[in-house]
Design a protein around this motif. Structure first.
Motif, short mmCIF file in Angstrom:
data_model
loop_
_atom_site.label_atom_id
_atom_site.label_comp_id
_atom_site.label_asym_id
_atom_site.label_seq_id
_atom_site.Cartn_x
_atom_site.Cartn_y
_atom_site.Cartn_z
N LEU A 4 2.82 3.46 -3.80
CA LEU A 4 2.58 4.74 -4.25
C LEU A 4 3.76 5.59 -3.84
O LEU A 4 4.12 6.55 -4.64
CB LEU A 4 1.55 5.20 -3.24
CG LEU A 4 0.28 4.47 -3.29
CD1 LEU A 4 -0.76 4.81 -2.28
CD2 LEU A 4 -0.54 4.55 -4.63
N VAL B 241 -5.53 8.40 1.26
CA VAL B 241 -6.67 7.43 1.69
C VAL B 241 -5.83 6.40 2.46
O VAL B 241 -6.31 6.17 3.69
CB VAL B 241 -7.20 6.91 0.49
CG1 VAL B 241 -8.08 5.52 0.88
CG2 VAL B 241 -8.15 7.83 -0.37
N TYR C 229 0.86 -1.14 -0.08
CA TYR C 229 -0.01 -0.02 0.03
C TYR C 229 0.86 1.29 0.02
O TYR C 229 0.41 2.19 -0.82
CB TYR C 229 -0.82 -0.06 1.33
CG TYR C 229 -2.14 -1.10 1.07
CD1 TYR C 229 -1.79 -2.17 2.09
CD2 TYR C 229 -3.11 -1.16 0.60
CE1 TYR C 229 -2.63 -3.29 1.80
CE2 TYR C 229 -4.02 -1.93 0.43
CZ TYR C 229 -3.78 -3.23 1.40
OH TYR C 229 -4.55 -4.15 1.26
N GLU D 257 -2.35 12.05 -9.08
CA GLU D 257 -3.30 10.89 -8.84
C GLU D 257 -2.87 10.03 -7.53
O GLU D 257 -3.61 9.65 -6.86
CB GLU D 257 -2.94 9.83 -10.10
CG GLU D 257 -4.28 9.97 -11.05
CD GLU D 257 -3.72 9.03 -12.19
OE1 GLU D 257 -3.98 9.36 -13.20
OE2 GLU D 257 -3.31 7.87 -11.77
N LEU D 258 -1.46 9.80 -7.65
CA LEU D 258 -0.82 9.05 -6.28
C LEU D 258 -0.98 9.98 -4.97
O LEU D 258 -1.25 9.13 -3.95
CB LEU D 258 0.77 8.95 -6.63
CG LEU D 258 1.08 8.22 -7.93
CD1 LEU D 258 2.42 8.23 -8.15
CD2 LEU D 258 0.91 6.72 -7.71
N LYS E 75 -4.46 8.75 -3.74
CA LYS E 75 -4.32 7.42 -3.16
C LYS E 75 -3.72 7.18 -1.85
O LYS E 75 -4.04 6.66 -1.04
CB LYS E 75 -3.91 6.77 -4.38
CG LYS E 75 -4.56 6.19 -5.52
CD LYS E 75 -3.86 5.51 -6.58
CE LYS E 75 -4.74 5.20 -7.44
NZ LYS E 75 -4.41 4.44 -8.63
#
Lengths: 219, 213
Positions: free
Chosen positions: B110, B142, B106, B135-136, B139
């Motif tokens: 990234l 999150v 996870y 975008e990264l 993510k």
């Protein structure tokens, strides 16, 4: 009380854990999780795995996620029965098993999972596979398999002469991969092919493979 | 005999091993492999690491690669020396493994492309992919919310003590904190508290000095 595994037999990461449980001759209960109904995103599931994914293991008051942490735990807890999956008795051999497990995690998995995602998961979502992603990752996977071909010329299994977690972790994704039209990547490498056929002959595999039922797109 | 580590002291994966060796008070020698001139891809190094990456170690005639396998080997071999990085019971060790695996699946997945775009590409004179960075970041936000929640009720990732689960994050986190997107960590109260505490450790300070950071 038997260990509980939350997840479904068709999931690669769940299958990884099931293979380990069978190799260690350990009883367990498989508790299905309805992924299509998004039960893995409900608060009750997120309290077990905050990343909302399967598998999750419950063993009395221990709750564990991450399939490779789960297999390591099962292999250690039951190190005195079933297959020796970690060569725990010798620190150096155990390190070599860990090394090739890391290779699966960092080199093999990203490439093969990207291919399987495009060829199997994406069509299920009603979309078209991205051919560029497939091609790029097949090339990466080929390079990894070249390293394996050389290693398997020296040892019967990846971490030495006996089957360990380093081999086991590869099985579920490879099983799906061999159902695609790119199986040649394995079949054209004689040592890798022989290794794969050996992995498929194991009784634990024969118990788990019937659950790996998602069919690939034919391109 | 001293552990020989083949790698570059500024690179994240060799740093993971070096940090472990420092925490465990194990003597080592660094044999520099120059990444800028692609020394890691030359035949001599490919014999040590067939994927052409760093680090690799030689300890007498025992050889190993993959930084997390190396760190685990030394944490196990010297379990009774220096910091206990593995956890005290079988169950605690499993929780340590769990959060160490989270780093792989996870976090690193990234942070690695983020650092490549924000730090490495500019250094090589290449263009940064700004769309990918955005975008990264989303993510990563999150994922870091989950870490923030874990650290709200735990001092360290796997409980009350510093373990391999924390250590394994530190090299890449160090790079992330030196970019212009470090607020992604600093704005999260518990993550910031955790980062301040783990980077106050003497082993980390020694490593940063060795790396010239």
């Amino acid at each position: 009380m038997a260990m509980k595994v939350y997840g479904n037999g068709m999931s690669v990461c769940v299958a990884r854990v099931l293979l380990c449980l069978h190799e260690k001759e350990t009883e367990f209960e498989l508790v299905p999780v309805d992924l299509f109904a998004c039960h893995h995103k409900l608060p009750s599931f997120l309290s077990m795995n905050p990343f909302g994914q399967v598998p999750v293991l419950q063993d009395d008051d221990l709750t564990l996620f991450e399939s490779r942490a789960i297999t390591a735990y099962i292999a250690e807890k039951h190190k005195d029965k079933g297959t020796d999956l970690t060569r725990h008795a010798d620190a150096k051999e155990a390190a070599i098993v860990k090394l090739w497990s890391e290779v699966e995690s960092h080199h093999f998995n990203p490439a093969i999972s990207a291919v399987i995602h495009q060829l199997i998961v994406v069509p299920l979502q009603g979309k078209t596979p991205d051919a560029a992603i497939v091609e790029e990752n097949l090339e990466k996977l080929g390079k990894v398999l070249d390293v394996y071909e050389e290693k398997l010329g020296k040892t019967k299994y990846l971490a030495g002469d006996s089957y360990t977690l380093a081999d086991l972790h590869h099985v579920p994704y490879t099983y799906y991969f061999m159902k695609t039209c790119h199986a040649g990547l394995v079949n054209d490498r004689p040592k890798v092919k022989a290794w794969w056929e050996d992995l498929c002959s194991r009784p634990a595999f024969l118990k788990v493979s019937p659950g790996l039922t998602v069919a690939p797109a034919t391109n | 005999m001293v552990v020989k580590l083949y790698g570059q002291v500024t690179a994240a994966c060799p740093q993971r091993v070096l940090l472990c060796l420092l925490e465990k008070e194990i003597e080592f020698e660094i044999i520099h492999i120059d990444l800028d001139t692609l020394e890691q891809k030359r035949p001599e190094h490919l014999l040590r690491q067939p994927f052409g990456q760093v680090p690799a170690i030689e300890d007498g005639d025992f050889k190993l690669f993959e930084s997390r396998a190396i760190a685990r080997y030394y944490a196990t071999k010297y379990a009774d020396q220096g910091t206990n990085l593995l956890g005290k019971s079988l169950e605690h060790r499993a929780i340590v493994d769990q959060w160490a695996d989270v780093e792989v699946g996870y976090f690193n997945v990234l942070v690695h492309p983020l650092v490549m775009n924000l730090v490495i590409k500019p250094r090589l004179g290449e263009e940064c992919d700004a769309v990918l960075v955005e975008e990264l970041k989303v993510k990563l936000g999150v994922v870091l919310d989950i870490y923030e929640n874990q650290l709200a009720s735990n001092r360290f990732l796997a409980g009350d003590e510093f373990t391999m689960a924390d250590l394994t994050h530190m090299p890449a986190m160090g790079y992330l904190m030196r970019t212009n997107i470090n607020r992604i960590v600093k704005d999260r109260v518990n993550m910031n508290r955790w980062w301040e505490e783990v980077t106050a450790r003497p082993a980390w300070k020694k490593l940063m000095k060795m790396a010239g950071f």
